[in-house]
Design a protein around this motif. Structure first.
Motif, PDB file in Angstrom:
ATOM      1  N   VAL A 118      -1.462  -2.087 -14.746  1.00  0.00           N
ATOM      2  CA  VAL A 118      -0.182  -2.226 -13.687  1.00  0.00           C
ATOM      3  C   VAL A 118      -0.201  -3.588 -13.380  1.00  0.00           C
ATOM      4  O   VAL A 118       1.457  -4.060 -13.478  1.00  0.00           O
ATOM      5  CB  VAL A 118      -0.514  -1.707 -12.438  1.00  0.00           C
ATOM      6  CG1 VAL A 118       0.469  -1.668 -11.232  1.00  0.00           C
ATOM      7  CG2 VAL A 118      -0.795   0.037 -12.912  1.00  0.00           C
ATOM      8  N   ALA A 119      -0.510  -4.688 -13.222  1.00  0.00           N
ATOM      9  CA  ALA A 119      -0.564  -5.881 -12.991  1.00  0.00           C
ATOM     10  C   ALA A 119       0.173  -6.589 -14.161  1.00  0.00           C
ATOM     11  O   ALA A 119       1.114  -7.321 -13.952  1.00  0.00           O
ATOM     12  CB  ALA A 119      -1.925  -6.750 -12.735  1.00  0.00           C
ATOM     13  N   LEU A 120       0.019  -6.168 -15.311  1.00  0.00           N
ATOM     14  CA  LEU A 120       0.658  -6.691 -16.333  1.00  0.00           C
ATOM     15  C   LEU A 120       2.209  -5.997 -16.354  1.00  0.00           C
ATOM     16  O   LEU A 120       3.271  -6.694 -16.551  1.00  0.00           O
ATOM     17  CB  LEU A 120       0.042  -6.400 -17.733  1.00  0.00           C
ATOM     18  CG  LEU A 120       0.725  -6.406 -19.121  1.00  0.00           C
ATOM     19  CD1 LEU A 120       0.946  -8.176 -19.150  1.00  0.00           C
ATOM     20  CD2 LEU A 120      -0.015  -6.477 -20.341  1.00  0.00           C
TER      21      LEU A 120
ATOM     22  N   ARG B 265       0.874  -1.207   0.136  1.00  0.00           N
ATOM     23  CA  ARG B 265       0.224   0.122   0.003  1.00  0.00           C
ATOM     24  C   ARG B 265       0.811   1.317  -0.082  1.00  0.00           C
ATOM     25  O   ARG B 265       0.310   2.164  -0.519  1.00  0.00           O
ATOM     26  CB  ARG B 265      -0.808  -0.107   1.291  1.00  0.00           C
ATOM     27  CG  ARG B 265      -2.062   1.127   1.412  1.00  0.00           C
ATOM     28  CD  ARG B 265      -2.886   1.194   2.516  1.00  0.00           C
ATOM     29  NE  ARG B 265      -3.718   2.287   2.735  1.00  0.00           N
ATOM     30  CZ  ARG B 265      -4.791   2.376   1.903  1.00  0.00           C
ATOM     31  NH1 ARG B 265      -5.153   1.497   1.232  1.00  0.00           N
ATOM     32  NH2 ARG B 265      -5.546   3.272   1.988  1.00  0.00           N
ATOM     33  N   ASP B 266       2.033   1.406   0.589  1.00  0.00           N
ATOM     34  CA  ASP B 266       2.741   2.572   0.731  1.00  0.00           C
ATOM     35  C   ASP B 266       3.928   2.528  -0.356  1.00  0.00           C
ATOM     36  O   ASP B 266       4.638   3.351  -0.058  1.00  0.00           O
ATOM     37  CB  ASP B 266       3.437   2.745   2.101  1.00  0.00           C
ATOM     38  CG  ASP B 266       4.352   1.201   2.349  1.00  0.00           C
ATOM     39  OD1 ASP B 266       4.183   0.285   1.692  1.00  0.00           O
ATOM     40  OD2 ASP B 266       4.976   1.489   3.470  1.00  0.00           O
ATOM     41  N   LEU B 267       3.767   1.696  -1.560  1.00  0.00           N
ATOM     42  CA  LEU B 267       4.720   2.122  -2.504  1.00  0.00           C
ATOM     43  C   LEU B 267       3.995   2.446  -3.793  1.00  0.00           C
ATOM     44  O   LEU B 267       3.145   1.851  -3.813  1.00  0.00           O
ATOM     45  CB  LEU B 267       5.536   0.599  -2.878  1.00  0.00           C
ATOM     46  CG  LEU B 267       6.498  -0.070  -1.700  1.00  0.00           C
ATOM     47  CD1 LEU B 267       7.155  -1.138  -2.388  1.00  0.00           C
ATOM     48  CD2 LEU B 267       7.602   1.002  -1.650  1.00  0.00           C
ATOM     49  N   THR B 268       4.696   3.264  -4.485  1.00  0.00           N
ATOM     50  CA  THR B 268       4.005   3.898  -5.628  1.00  0.00           C
ATOM     51  C   THR B 268       4.184   2.764  -6.779  1.00  0.00           C
ATOM     52  O   THR B 268       5.064   1.836  -6.587  1.00  0.00           O
ATOM     53  CB  THR B 268       4.841   5.443  -6.181  1.00  0.00           C
ATOM     54  OG1 THR B 268       5.814   4.967  -6.417  1.00  0.00           O
ATOM     55  CG2 THR B 268       4.505   6.390  -4.953  1.00  0.00           C
ATOM     56  N   ILE B 269       3.443   3.253  -7.858  1.00  0.00           N
ATOM     57  CA  ILE B 269       3.472   2.062  -8.836  1.00  0.00           C
ATOM     58  C   ILE B 269       4.784   1.771  -9.544  1.00  0.00           C
ATOM     59  O   ILE B 269       5.254   0.828  -9.794  1.00  0.00           O
ATOM     60  CB  ILE B 269       2.410   2.450 -10.101  1.00  0.00           C
ATOM     61  CG1 ILE B 269       1.123   2.504  -9.450  1.00  0.00           C
ATOM     62  CG2 ILE B 269       2.721   1.397 -11.279  1.00  0.00           C
ATOM     63  CD1 ILE B 269       0.533   1.292  -8.792  1.00  0.00           C
TER      64      ILE B 269
ATOM     65  N   HIS C  82      -4.021   1.360  -4.255  1.00  0.00           N
ATOM     66  CA  HIS C  82      -5.529   1.679  -3.935  1.00  0.00           C
ATOM     67  C   HIS C  82      -5.974   2.813  -4.763  1.00  0.00           C
ATOM     68  O   HIS C  82      -7.499   3.161  -4.481  1.00  0.00           O
ATOM     69  CB  HIS C  82      -5.476   1.912  -2.254  1.00  0.00           C
ATOM     70  CG  HIS C  82      -4.844   2.948  -1.897  1.00  0.00           C
ATOM     71  ND1 HIS C  82      -3.459   2.852  -1.656  1.00  0.00           N
ATOM     72  CD2 HIS C  82      -5.228   4.084  -1.531  1.00  0.00           C
ATOM     73  CE1 HIS C  82      -3.165   4.044  -0.996  1.00  0.00           C
ATOM     74  NE2 HIS C  82      -3.860   4.681  -0.981  1.00  0.00           N
ATOM     75  N   GLU C  83      -5.275   3.613  -5.369  1.00  0.00           N
ATOM     76  CA  GLU C  83      -5.856   4.645  -6.218  1.00  0.00           C
ATOM     77  C   GLU C  83      -6.246   4.409  -7.655  1.00  0.00           C
ATOM     78  O   GLU C  83      -6.456   5.336  -8.516  1.00  0.00           O
ATOM     79  CB  GLU C  83      -4.724   6.073  -6.210  1.00  0.00           C
ATOM     80  CG  GLU C  83      -4.589   6.387  -4.630  1.00  0.00           C
ATOM     81  CD  GLU C  83      -3.537   7.408  -4.538  1.00  0.00           C
ATOM     82  OE1 GLU C  83      -3.661   8.519  -3.788  1.00  0.00           O
ATOM     83  OE2 GLU C  83      -2.764   7.472  -5.574  1.00  0.00           O
ATOM     84  N   LEU C  84      -6.082   3.074  -7.974  1.00  0.00           N
ATOM     85  CA  LEU C  84      -6.454   2.918  -9.483  1.00  0.00           C
ATOM     86  C   LEU C  84      -7.600   2.337  -9.631  1.00  0.00           C
ATOM     87  O   LEU C  84      -8.352   1.752  -8.854  1.00  0.00           O
ATOM     88  CB  LEU C  84      -5.364   1.868  -9.650  1.00  0.00           C
ATOM     89  CG  LEU C  84      -3.744   2.261  -9.492  1.00  0.00           C
ATOM     90  CD1 LEU C  84      -2.878   0.873  -9.947  1.00  0.00           C
ATOM     91  CD2 LEU C  84      -3.397   3.446 -10.386  1.00  0.00           C
ATOM     92  N   SER C  85      -8.267   2.832 -10.943  1.00  0.00           N
ATOM     93  CA  SER C  85      -9.499   2.184 -11.408  1.00  0.00           C
ATOM     94  C   SER C  85      -9.079   0.536 -11.729  1.00  0.00           C
ATOM     95  O   SER C  85      -7.950   0.074 -11.815  1.00  0.00           O
ATOM     96  CB  SER C  85      -9.842   2.811 -12.515  1.00  0.00           C
ATOM     97  OG  SER C  85      -9.022   2.379 -13.585  1.00  0.00           O
ATOM     98  N   SER C  86     -10.133  -0.063 -11.798  1.00  0.00           N
ATOM     99  CA  SER C  86     -10.110  -1.838 -12.041  1.00  0.00           C
ATOM    100  C   SER C  86      -9.071  -1.796 -13.612  1.00  0.00           C
ATOM    101  O   SER C  86      -8.436  -2.772 -13.748  1.00  0.00           O
ATOM    102  CB  SER C  86     -11.350  -2.420 -12.313  1.00  0.00           C
ATOM    103  OG  SER C  86     -11.971  -1.568 -13.368  1.00  0.00           O
ATOM    104  N   GLY C  87      -9.334  -1.147 -14.409  1.00  0.00           N
ATOM    105  CA  GLY C  87      -8.908  -1.085 -15.750  1.00  0.00           C
ATOM    106  C   GLY C  87      -7.115  -0.773 -15.433  1.00  0.00           C
ATOM    107  O   GLY C  87      -6.384  -1.416 -16.030  1.00  0.00           O
TER     108      GLY C  87
END
Length: 210
Positions: A143-145, A89-93, A133-138
């Motif tokens: 980001v997961a990819l 949670r405390d790391l940026t993308i 936690h600030e991202l939309s589902s898309g």
């Protein structure tokens, strides 16, 4: 020797037959697509190839080795996106991407550059300093990819990479995956997307379910 292969694969889990008799293979630089209805066993095959699940019958090999998640040689050879990756949670993308690349041997500066390049390739560089936690589902899917691609691999496993993406974003994902295949990666993906399958799949294995 194929980059990844499975022959006569059957998985019985809690007395439920998850997949029965699946066979397929993929060479370096090619894309193998797993197709079939929900529940037909596509994710199960990916989990077996990832070393997350042992087959009840049949054989699965990645780079000629039985998939064992604790084997460092096997782990170095394969990256997989099967379900959402764990995040902090405390790391940026971009910090997530930098951390992953550094874990696999990149220097701090190189890891940062690689992370920023990945975000640019997926046209999400504006998300670099956001938190998961600030991202939309898309956005979370992209980001997961990116997190999956941030580490070295010879074989890439993807479970429905088109999830929650609109048409423009899907085209970007197709382009990014095509570049990896052209560079020699073997890709096994499960997908329901006709567009993605037509653009990427060199071979298809259709699972009928059990």
């Amino acid at each position: 020797m194929s980059a990844a292969e499975f022959t006569g694969l059957a998985v019985l889990h809690d007395d439920v037959l998850m997949v029965d008799g699946a066979s397929g293979s993929v060479e370096a630089g090619d894309v193998l697509a797993l197709t079939g209805a929900n529940g037909s066993g596509k994710t199960t095959v990916l989990r077996v190839l990832a070393g997350m699940l042992e087959p009840t019958e049949g054989v699965a090999l990645v780079g000629g080795r039985v998939p064992v998640d604790r084997d460092p040689v096997f782990r170095r050879s394969l990256a997989a996106l099967i379900g959402p990756p764990q995040t902090a949670r405390d790391l940026t993308i971009v910090e997530h991407l930098q951390f992953i690349a550094a874990t696999w041997g990149a220097t701090a500066g190189t890891a940062r550059e690689q992370g920023e390049r990945l975000l640019a390739d997926l046209a999400i560089e504006h998300l670099a300093r956001r938190y998961p936690h600030e991202l939309s589902s898309g956005q979370s899917q992209l980001v997961a990819l990116a997190m999956t691609l941030a580490r070295p691999f010879d074989v890439l496993l993807l479970d429905e990479p088109e999830q929650r993406l609109d048409a423009d974003r899907l085209e970007q994902v197709i382009d990014v995956l095509a570049v990896r295949a052209d560079a020699g990666a073997a890709i096994v993906l499960a997908s329901h997307s006709p567009r993605l399958l037509d653009a990427l799949a060199d071979e298809r294995v259709h699972l009928e379910g059990v």
